[in-house]
Design an enzyme around this catalytic site. Structure first.
Site, short mmCIF file in Angstrom:
data_model
loop_
_atom_site.label_atom_id
_atom_site.label_comp_id
_atom_site.label_asym_id
_atom_site.label_seq_id
_atom_site.Cartn_x
_atom_site.Cartn_y
_atom_site.Cartn_z
N LYS A 75 25.07 30.28 38.87
CA LYS A 75 24.60 30.30 37.49
C LYS A 75 23.21 29.66 37.46
CE LYS A 75 26.10 28.49 33.01
NZ LYS A 75 27.23 27.89 32.30
N ASP A 123 34.02 25.83 23.88
CA ASP A 123 33.72 27.26 23.92
C ASP A 123 34.89 28.04 24.51
OD1 ASP A 123 32.30 29.53 23.41
OD2 ASP A 123 31.00 29.38 25.16
N GLY A 183 24.09 35.59 29.47
CA GLY A 183 24.27 34.97 28.17
C GLY A 183 23.05 34.19 27.79
N ILE A 200 26.96 39.27 37.42
CA ILE A 200 28.28 39.39 36.81
C ILE A 200 28.33 38.79 35.42
CG2 ILE A 200 29.65 39.58 38.91
CD1 ILE A 200 30.08 36.56 38.79
N PHE A 205 22.74 31.22 28.13
CA PHE A 205 22.56 30.20 29.15
C PHE A 205 21.76 30.71 30.33
CE2 PHE A 205 26.53 32.48 29.57
CZ PHE A 205 26.43 32.99 30.86
#
Lengths: 404, 401
Positions: free
Chosen positions: A78, A179, A58, A55, A60
């Site tokens: 993540k 951010d 990036g 989903i 990261f």
């Protein structure tokens, strides 16, 4: 959060015996075997979750939707990227974890736990780590790019109230998000807003011995980057997030980011065109900023926040709040506390629940999965000098997940 | 939330014990690793909060793994490496290893294997998995400062001296497993209590006193009994004894060469010991200041050993006069001017621990005052329930029997 295990079970009998010779240290082989078999009591294996879909993507790393095998609950995982790290576990990930462990609030994304893959020969005994979060069905960028999603004024108030609530909480904990953008604002299907992605967040330091802080100013996605950062300020604070909040609030009506610069210089120009020229009158101390003389600052622009937003935002108190959020001088920009006391949230229509509106959606709305948003007409006029670019999105459609 | 505090029974029954490492040996390993972290951290210019955090990680780690599975100095380097990043004072892994190799004998460096950096980085992952990414460590120092500000005495001893002493005791307490037994608040109270006793600093009143308060610490912690206090103080005081057991303690695993400890045993008394002998700590004319508690020496065999002619014996507490560094210094500035009491704490008053002996005194800049402020970033607003401490109704343990 996993329950505290009873005292006695912490050193489970099921743990591998530290098998080694009766004297001396374990050999390397013995240690590797031990590592791969040891059942870390506080760090579960990621295999307890089943990946459903990708989903997000990036710098990261990747974000997956996954389902807990034990209770079928959805989570977002993540991945902590460590492959190119020379200095072990990334300090940015450590910051994010530490900050998320601290920030437990309804309007901040909830870190459930940190998982790991089993260390074995195949991964050279190096576990992969995942941050596991409560799953949120939508992000604000995804919702705003879906033309079928229509926010009423009361619903916009609800979104903004929750967003400012979250910011008030993190700022009073002396944390900067750094951010803020619509894609980092998650909304659950029950209409609860959660600030997410603390990968750039950090604690506000008390400046030492009167020395100003020297934070990096290479933070915040360009379109949401406040003027002080664009001018190279390194001793900034909570107002950087408030600028982002202003951009997001305007976006609730314009449906696309209001200032889409493609370079720092252009972003500054856009700020000046909207908020008026940078002058020491409106911003004392401006000339001391590092890039003040290096950047080209457009002169003789009048402040047009209200007049340019009014065509989109009919509500006068909304325009007034926007006007106070989008102030060039960070010292004059409204803070989260005062913003929450603004008439906007205390006049009819009052903030109203999002559940009903969201219940009409049958699929998740994530920016990652959404078609690129068109920059809208009004803002387009001001961006004719350079072609405005919507940042490219990954074309990886193999994980299209549309139904929650 | 995992619970990072252990009963004494658990502390005796660690993975190392189950792995045939004697209790005394494990305690020695913990002290060696702790002192190594202190030395390495100091040499690298790391502040006390980074060093303290690293040491707490280490103690926690070895509640889940054996010292024989994971060599202590590698773990210690990983703890320092991780704590550096967590406390925003990052050091390169390579630099830590470089510094370690100047501190440790080449034989000890052998436990780092062929690729020491890889070893430390791999160890960091195991460390993180073990300590549940519970990175935030509260330290007793800031509680000590906070508490000390409130205390009032009508004696002559300057408060700064007492706080300095308490600060040193906190530093030394890291060599024990106290951080696995008690919350930092409790350790701060105890070390201040100990420093007051030793300095004859009678707390007669304190700011914020209410009629309920019997003792000054009632203001900060509940149900803090004398027994608990004194048990904690004894664990620290025991450090200053010369444990006979130490010289007899089994050395590092045989595959390792003789450790520094055994080398020093035979060598002439090290610098620090000599200094301490000069100090009038043991001057027999000094009045004996008994801490009114029955000395229970069951916990540590060490306590039964007759104490050497230095240090603070745990069976008869003699009051040491102010250390030379305090006497010589100018009039101490008043509290709560933080920065002035954060200068480098002197070397542990009587630490007779061999591996420590070659540490030169360090410059005062080691403990910048600002570090203590940095802990305050994470104070929570009242609405937040984040704290494992709040989850337990009986916050403080019963005194150990």
């Amino acid at each position: 959060m996993s329950q505290q295990p009873p005292q006695q079970s912490r050193q489970e009998a099921s743990q591998p015996a530290p098998a080694q010779m009766s004297s001396g240290y374990a050999t390397l082989e013995q240690r590797l075997k031990y590592i791969s078999e040891y059942n870390f009591p506080f760090c579960d294996e990621s295999a307890k979750y089943e990946k459903v879909a990708k989903i997000g993507q990036g710098t990261f790393g990747e974000v997956f939707k996954a389902r807990s095998k034990s209770d079928n609950k959805f989570v977002a995982m993540k991945r902590v990227l460590m492959e190119n790290e020379k200095e072990g576990f990334p300090i940015t990930a450590l910051r994010e974890i530490r900050i998320l462990q601290l920030l437990k609030h309804e309007n901040v994304v909830n870190l459930i736990e940190i998982c790991r893959t089993k260390a074995n020969k195949n991964n050279k005994y190096k576990s992969i780590f995942y941050l596991v979060f409560d799953f949120c069905e939508h992000d604000l960028a995804g919702l705003l790019s879906n033309v079928n999603v229509k926010f009423s004024l009361g619903e916009i108030k609800k979104v903004m109230k929750q967003l400012l609530n979250g910011l008030f909480f993190i700022h009073s904990n002396k944390i900067l998000h750094r951010d803020m953008k619509a894609a980092n604002v998650l909304i659950t299907k029950t209409g609860i807003l959660k600030l997410a992605d603390f990968g750039l967040a950090r604690a506000i330091s008390i400046s030492k011995n009167g020395q100003p802080n020297r934070y990096t100013n290479r933070v915040v996605t360009l379109w949401y980057r406040p003027p002080e950062l664009l001018l190279g300020d390194r001793n900034y604070g909570a107002p950087v997030d408030m600028w982002g909040a202003g951009c997001i609030m305007a976006e609730m009506w314009t449906r696309s980011p209001i200032m889409q610069g493609s370079t720092e210089q252009q972003q500054l120009t856009l700020c000046a065109q909207l908020c008026g020229s940078f002058t020491p009158d409106v911003w004392p101390g401006l000339e001391k900023l590092e890039l003040y003389h290096k950047m080209e600052l457009p002169q003789n622009h009048k402040r047009k926040v209200k007049e340019r937003l009014r065509p989109y935002v009919k509500d006068p108190s909304a325009v007034d709040l926007l006007d106070q959020l989008l102030i060039l001088n960070p010292d004059k920009r409204i803070n989260a506390d005062d913003a929450l006391s603004h008439d906007f949230f205390w006049t009819d229509p009052m903030p109203s629940d999002l559940t009903k509106m969201l219940s009409q959606l049958t699929q998740s709305n994530f920016e990652f999965l959404a078609p690129p948003r068109r920059s809208n007409q009004m803002m387009h006029r001001y961006q004719q000098q350079t072609t405005s670019q919507v940042p490219p999105r990954p074309q990886d459609n193999s994980y299209q997940d549309r139904v929650y | 939330m995992p619970w990072w505090y252990f009963e004494k029974e658990e502390l005796k029954n660690t993975p190392s014990r189950k792995d045939n490492v004697e209790f005394d040996t494990e305690r020695r390993y913990r002290r060696e690793a702790t002192n190594f972290i202190k030395e390495c951290g100091n040499l690298m210019g790391l502040g006390y909060s980074t060093i303290h955090t690293a040491i707490v990680y280490l103690h926690r780690f070895y509640m889940f793994h054996s010292f024989r599975t994971f060599p202590r100095y590698v773990t210690a380097c990983s703890c320092l490496f991780l704590a550096g990043k967590v406390e925003e004072t990052p050091k390169k892994c390579r630099d830590i290893i470089k510094k370690a190799s100047t501190i440790l004998t080449s034989q000890k460096m052998m436990s780092f294997g062929e690729d020491p950096k890889e070893e430390v980085v791999t160890m960091e992952r195991i460390l993180l998995k073990t300590i549940k990414f519970d990175l935030q460590i509260d330290h007793p120092y800031r509680f000590l400062i906070e508490y000390a500000k409130c205390l009032k005495s009508n004696g002559n001893t300057p408060k700064e001296q007492v706080v300095q002493k308490a600060w040193n005791f906190i530093n030394d307490s890291l060599e024990t497993t106290l951080c696995l037994q008690w919350e930092p608040e409790i350790i701060a109270v105890s070390m201040m209590y100990l420093a007051c006793k030793i300095s004859k600093y009678d707390v007669v009143d304190w700011k914020g006193r209410v009629p309920d308060h019997q003792k000054w610490w009632d203001m900060f912690v509940k149900d803090m009994t004398k027994n608990i206090l004194e048990d904690i103080c004894h664990q620290v005081l025991d450090l200053y004894q010369n444990p006979k057991g130490k010289s007899e303690a089994p050395d590092s695993p045989p595959q390792l060469p003789p450790s520094k400890a055994s080398l020093i045993k035979a060598s002439p008394p090290p610098q620090k010991r000599a200094k301490l002998q000069q100090s009038p700590v043991m001057n027999p004319k000094v009045a004996v200041n008994h801490i009114p508690v029955k000395v229970s020496s069951n916990e540590y065999d060490m306590a039964k050993v007759p104490h050497p002619p230095y240090g603070y014996p745990s069976t008869s507490y003699q009051q040491p006069p102010p250390p030379a560094y305090l006497v010589q210094s100018a009039v101490p500035p008043p509290l709560p001017a933080h920065s002035n009491i954060h200068h480098k704490p002197p070397l542990p008053p009587a630490s007779n621990y061999p591996t420590n002996n070659n540490i030169p005194p360090l410059p005062p800049s080691r403990y910048p005052a600002a570090n203590i402020a940095s802990n305050q970033f994470y104070q929570l607003p009242p609405t937040n329930n984040y704290s494992h401490k709040n989850n337990r109704s009986n916050h403080y343990h019963q005194p150990y029997q």
